[in-house]
Design a protein around this motif. Sequence first.
Motif, PDB file in Angstrom:
ATOM      1  N   GLY A 496      28.592  46.191  37.091  1.00  0.00           N
ATOM      2  CA  GLY A 496      28.210  47.386  37.839  1.00  0.00           C
ATOM      3  C   GLY A 496      29.325  48.420  37.825  1.00  0.00           C
ATOM      4  O   GLY A 496      30.395  48.224  37.208  1.00  0.00           O
ATOM      5  N   TYR A 497      29.089  49.540  38.565  1.00  0.00           N
ATOM      6  CA  TYR A 497      30.064  50.639  38.569  1.00  0.00           C
ATOM      7  C   TYR A 497      29.972  51.379  39.890  1.00  0.00           C
ATOM      8  O   TYR A 497      28.871  51.595  40.429  1.00  0.00           O
ATOM      9  CB  TYR A 497      29.767  51.608  37.423  1.00  0.00           C
ATOM     10  N   ASN A 498      31.108  51.742  40.439  1.00  0.00           N
ATOM     11  CA  ASN A 498      31.127  52.702  41.534  1.00  0.00           C
ATOM     12  C   ASN A 498      32.357  53.585  41.381  1.00  0.00           C
ATOM     13  O   ASN A 498      33.263  53.290  40.599  1.00  0.00           O
ATOM     14  CB  ASN A 498      31.078  52.024  42.910  1.00  0.00           C
ATOM     15  N   ARG A 499      32.377  54.680  42.134  1.00  0.00           N
ATOM     16  CA  ARG A 499      33.435  55.672  41.954  1.00  0.00           C
ATOM     17  C   ARG A 499      34.774  55.236  42.549  1.00  0.00           C
ATOM     18  O   ARG A 499      35.799  55.814  42.244  1.00  0.00           O
ATOM     19  CB  ARG A 499      33.013  56.998  42.597  1.00  0.00           C
ATOM     20  N   VAL A 500      34.735  54.211  43.392  1.00  0.00           N
ATOM     21  CA  VAL A 500      35.962  53.797  44.057  1.00  0.00           C
ATOM     22  C   VAL A 500      36.889  53.086  43.096  1.00  0.00           C
ATOM     23  O   VAL A 500      38.060  53.445  42.941  1.00  0.00           O
ATOM     24  CB  VAL A 500      35.658  52.887  45.267  1.00  0.00           C
ATOM     25  N   PHE A 501      36.373  52.047  42.423  1.00  0.00           N
ATOM     26  CA  PHE A 501      37.256  51.329  41.502  1.00  0.00           C
ATOM     27  C   PHE A 501      36.621  51.093  40.140  1.00  0.00           C
ATOM     28  O   PHE A 501      37.050  50.256  39.376  1.00  0.00           O
ATOM     29  CB  PHE A 501      37.746  50.000  42.093  1.00  0.00           C
ATOM     30  N   GLY A 502      35.560  51.857  39.838  1.00  0.00           N
ATOM     31  CA  GLY A 502      35.014  51.871  38.481  1.00  0.00           C
ATOM     32  C   GLY A 502      34.125  50.684  38.184  1.00  0.00           C
ATOM     33  O   GLY A 502      33.326  50.265  39.025  1.00  0.00           O
ATOM     34  N   TYR A 503      34.266  50.096  36.973  1.00  0.00           N
ATOM     35  CA  TYR A 503      33.415  48.990  36.552  1.00  0.00           C
ATOM     36  C   TYR A 503      33.871  47.676  37.213  1.00  0.00           C
ATOM     37  O   TYR A 503      35.069  47.473  37.456  1.00  0.00           O
ATOM     38  CB  TYR A 503      33.452  48.842  35.019  1.00  0.00           C
ATOM     39  N   TYR A 504      32.895  46.798  37.463  1.00  0.00           N
ATOM     40  CA  TYR A 504      33.199  45.500  38.092  1.00  0.00           C
ATOM     41  C   TYR A 504      32.172  44.471  37.646  1.00  0.00           C
ATOM     42  O   TYR A 504      31.058  44.804  37.214  1.00  0.00           O
ATOM     43  CB  TYR A 504      33.175  45.619  39.629  1.00  0.00           C
ATOM     44  N   PHE A 505      32.586  43.176  37.748  1.00  0.00           N
ATOM     45  CA  PHE A 505      31.660  42.050  37.585  1.00  0.00           C
ATOM     46  C   PHE A 505      31.132  41.671  38.971  1.00  0.00           C
ATOM     47  O   PHE A 505      31.865  41.741  39.956  1.00  0.00           O
ATOM     48  CB  PHE A 505      32.365  40.834  36.975  1.00  0.00           C
ATOM     49  N   PRO A 516      35.786  32.535  37.085  1.00  0.00           N
ATOM     50  CA  PRO A 516      36.876  32.080  36.194  1.00  0.00           C
ATOM     51  C   PRO A 516      38.226  32.577  36.687  1.00  0.00           C
ATOM     52  O   PRO A 516      38.325  33.522  37.471  1.00  0.00           O
ATOM     53  CB  PRO A 516      36.502  32.698  34.840  1.00  0.00           C
ATOM     54  N   PRO A 517      39.298  31.960  36.207  1.00  0.00           N
ATOM     55  CA  PRO A 517      40.652  32.295  36.684  1.00  0.00           C
ATOM     56  C   PRO A 517      41.052  33.746  36.430  1.00  0.00           C
ATOM     57  O   PRO A 517      41.860  34.293  37.182  1.00  0.00           O
ATOM     58  CB  PRO A 517      41.542  31.333  35.900  1.00  0.00           C
ATOM     59  N   ASN A 518      40.514  34.342  35.359  1.00  0.00           N
ATOM     60  CA  ASN A 518      40.947  35.710  35.033  1.00  0.00           C
ATOM     61  C   ASN A 518      40.231  36.772  35.875  1.00  0.00           C
ATOM     62  O   ASN A 518      40.526  37.958  35.761  1.00  0.00           O
ATOM     63  CB  ASN A 518      40.737  36.005  33.542  1.00  0.00           C
ATOM     64  N   PHE A 519      39.279  36.348  36.725  1.00  0.00           N
ATOM     65  CA  PHE A 519      38.581  37.303  37.591  1.00  0.00           C
ATOM     66  C   PHE A 519      39.444  37.585  38.823  1.00  0.00           C
ATOM     67  O   PHE A 519      39.989  36.663  39.432  1.00  0.00           O
ATOM     68  CB  PHE A 519      37.236  36.750  38.035  1.00  0.00           C
ATOM     69  N   ILE A 520      39.520  38.827  39.218  1.00  0.00           N
ATOM     70  CA  ILE A 520      40.307  39.246  40.384  1.00  0.00           C
ATOM     71  C   ILE A 520      39.344  39.884  41.378  1.00  0.00           C
ATOM     72  O   ILE A 520      38.667  40.858  41.063  1.00  0.00           O
ATOM     73  CB  ILE A 520      41.387  40.266  39.978  1.00  0.00           C
ATOM     74  N   ARG A 521      39.275  39.291  42.612  1.00  0.00           N
ATOM     75  CA  ARG A 521      38.329  39.816  43.598  1.00  0.00           C
ATOM     76  C   ARG A 521      38.740  41.224  44.012  1.00  0.00           C
ATOM     77  O   ARG A 521      39.870  41.496  44.320  1.00  0.00           O
ATOM     78  CB  ARG A 521      38.285  38.905  44.821  1.00  0.00           C
ATOM     79  N   LEU A 536      38.229  43.708  31.412  1.00  0.00           N
ATOM     80  CA  LEU A 536      37.355  44.784  31.894  1.00  0.00           C
ATOM     81  C   LEU A 536      38.163  46.025  32.235  1.00  0.00           C
ATOM     82  O   LEU A 536      37.736  47.156  31.942  1.00  0.00           O
ATOM     83  CB  LEU A 536      36.593  44.301  33.138  1.00  0.00           C
ATOM     84  N   ASN A 537      39.336  45.844  32.822  1.00  0.00           N
ATOM     85  CA  ASN A 537      40.179  47.008  33.135  1.00  0.00           C
ATOM     86  C   ASN A 537      40.606  47.747  31.863  1.00  0.00           C
ATOM     87  O   ASN A 537      40.610  48.978  31.809  1.00  0.00           O
ATOM     88  CB  ASN A 537      41.429  46.554  33.902  1.00  0.00           C
ATOM     89  N   GLU A 538      40.957  46.957  30.846  1.00  0.00           N
ATOM     90  CA  GLU A 538      41.379  47.587  29.583  1.00  0.00           C
ATOM     91  C   GLU A 538      40.226  48.364  28.952  1.00  0.00           C
ATOM     92  O   GLU A 538      40.406  49.499  28.496  1.00  0.00           O
ATOM     93  CB  GLU A 538      41.883  46.514  28.622  1.00  0.00           C
ATOM     94  N   LEU A 539      39.040  47.733  28.974  1.00  0.00           N
ATOM     95  CA  LEU A 539      37.887  48.413  28.385  1.00  0.00           C
ATOM     96  C   LEU A 539      37.515  49.644  29.191  1.00  0.00           C
ATOM     97  O   LEU A 539      37.171  50.691  28.630  1.00  0.00           O
ATOM     98  CB  LEU A 539      36.706  47.429  28.316  1.00  0.00           C
TER      99      LEU A 539
END
Length: 910
Positions: A496-505, A516-521, A536-539
């Motif tokens: 998904g996406y919102n204007r606060v912090f952009g794309y997210y899982f 998974p371990p690489n996911f950051i809440r 996801l942040n890099e992309l």
Amino acid sequence: MAAFVLPPGVKMTPMFEQYARIKSENENALLMFRMGDFYELFFDDAVIAAKALQITLTSRNPDAEVPVPMCGVPHHSVEAYIRQLIDKGFYVAVCDQIEDPKTAKGSVVERAVLDVRTPSTAIEDSATAGTEHCYLGAVWWDKDKEAGGFAWLDYSTGEWSGLHARKEIELWQWVLKLNPRELLVPDVSREAFQINKAVEQGEIFTVRVPFRGFFELKAAAERVQKAQKVQELGALGLGGKDELVMACGAILSYLRQTKKRDPGHLSPFVPLDLNRHLVIDEVTERNLEIFRRLDGRKGLGTLRHVLDETMTAMGARLLEERLRHPWKDLEQIRATADVVEFFAENPYKREALRQALDEVHDIERLSTRIETGKANPRDFVALKHSFKALEKARASFKVCEPGIYPGQEESPEIALPGAASRIYQNWDDLSDLSDMLEKSFVESPPVTMTDGGMFKPGFHPELDELIELAEHGSERLDALLDEEKRRNSLPRLKIGYNRVFGYYFELPKGMAAQAPPNFIRRQTVANAERYTSPELNELQDKITVAQDRRKALEYQLYKEIGGLVCNELVRIKFMSHALAALDFWQGLAEAAAKRNWARPALNAGADILIREGRHPVIEHLVGSAGFIANDLILDANRRLLLITGPNMAGKSTVLRQAALIVILAQMGSFVPASEAVIGLCDRVYSRVGASDNLAEHQSTFMVEMMETARILRQATKKSLVILDEIGRGTSTFDGLSLAWAVAENLAERKDGGIRTLFATHYHELTSLEGRIPGICNMNISVIESKGEIVFMHRLVPGPADRSYGIEVARLAGVPQPVVNRAKKILAALEKSRGAASNSDAAKAVRQLLPGLSPDAVSREAERPVLPDEKKPVDHPVLTALKDIDTDHLTPMKALALLTEWKQLWGEKNQ
């Protein structure tokens, strides 16, 4: 420089403060002020531009006590509007935003004028789309030293030249001949005032009066040396020519003022060497309708239109240059004619070359735009197509004629004439540049280089990635989502996406433990947990900045390619000049082949022989079947031909065609004749027709006499003079006396007389044959039968028996009673005409002859009007017999000649 002041009552905002500063620096120009997607004009500029462009005049603050006039045009179509203003003679200062509005720190975006467009210096695509030169000129005359200089520059190509003159009239003749779009003069002299009057009456050039410091000698010399990278002016042929140096310096100062930079694309300055060129003054150029018809129009009806079979703008400009400055150098003429003959005799090679040249764009002007930073992406694509055509152009020299197999043809290095062979041996396909441009630019790029979309996929890896992200970012996100689902067995994972912090899982709360371990809440919502990841942040970062980065990278690559091309401009310009020369040569050959022209023979003598000569323009208009060809001979016994005959018979045509044939021959062109032998000319003078110059209070007769005086003062034994109806603008006796004296003066020059064709209605002049050596009577034949006259349009020996003016009037539709009355009056006048004649008028005329001292005037006044003794003159039929070329006379032509002679000189016509 006066500061621009806002009108009283207008509030000085930061934007207007910036505008006032920039306008003060460009007070003589219309200031186009970039504001977002529009270029706006304010105050008086807006009023002027709205009227000139026929656009709406509005106001920036319509409700204010003092509204500010305003008009504007969209930025994407601004060039068309600028072109209109320039064509009307305005300066246009283009003020652009020089910082990104998104990152601007001050209250207004920083702006600056980086270019002032003028009629002679605009090099954008629409401004240089034509095939003619566009000159900026500068002139300086020193009255004390009696010396002057005139320099001219085609800024669009970088080619420039000039001349040093010792006569002021000659200087201004060249100004009018070259007809610069803008002319820089040091002050409003009388000549400049006259030219300004001409501008008001519709001429195309504009007079500019810059700061007098533009012409200061020391500074001018330093500017020229710096621009041309030379240590001393002699290397440019400018040694001892201070006035020409000052004119060149003025041009460079003007360019610095308008272009905001020193011009770096100029070719080496090459002064015009009049000793190497046939001189054609502006009056002769106009009278012969070389570039414009007598009514001022270009195109159909001019010599250039008939001759121009070039395929490129570069070749067309070279043709213009050669028409203005034909050669006087036998070696140059023969070198050109050799190549023209080669192409004329090899139609298959010529056609192959024409097809290749048809794919070539204006490389000269494209190069200038690239070098000066004015190019757009489509200019590079045009260069690419031009470079790709080079291989075809070179291959055209090996094209075989039908029946000849490849490998059997003669080696081009051996077969080609000298000038073409040198080009062939130094040929450069520019294939490295062609390949680079082919791999880089798309076929139809945008006009603006900052919009992106210029380059092909595969050209640059990083750009490919940015394009992929910018145009296919959602697909990349879906691919990352699918990868995370598969790798971590999370079928209900979403993105998904919102204007606060952009794309997210996003995972349902019940599945949060499986993250998974690489996911950051990042966020907890009612029924789900939201995460990010390094991938996801890099992309996301790439997608967010991809479009801006793409445009920036494309612009960077565009500049790099422009720099690579600029590094090879020496090679590019060499090939542009080579293509122009080939196009010029093949164009002359194409014209010769189409119109059945012949190669002339030229020599250093003084005789001219033309067999079956035709007027190239008239023949083109009426067709070869409808044009009567004529022979013409000027030799030691016939240095001045007195040509008589009625109006409409073709006297002016014969005069003009002789001059045009000489000009064509000395260009290296073939000529409209079956044979031509031309003794080199140094100048061609024409006094044909006249018109009032009412603006300067000069009558037809005054204009005629001024032009005649110039011929008498400047013509030499090597010149060719054509005179038509001298003296007709005044009373009969005055006119006859003037024509008589002028003919004598031209025939009796100490060096053997001047080659002259002298058409006249004054039949009294025919008595000069046999009395003054070198004068020979010719006439345009007319046959009269049963009261009707037939114009034969043939030039034959002997004088016309009468003028047939009344018969011509009848043919023109004058009522018969008027014609009958005119015949009675003519008979009475002829009976009463006294032969005592014109001695008083002749004495007065002799006082007007140039170069005569008071003693000489007295001697001339006492001289008899005619010598006492007249030498016997051959019958015209004997003269005609002597001139026959029996080696090429067919039986049918012989019979036609006999029939014509019987009609002209048979028993009934004695």
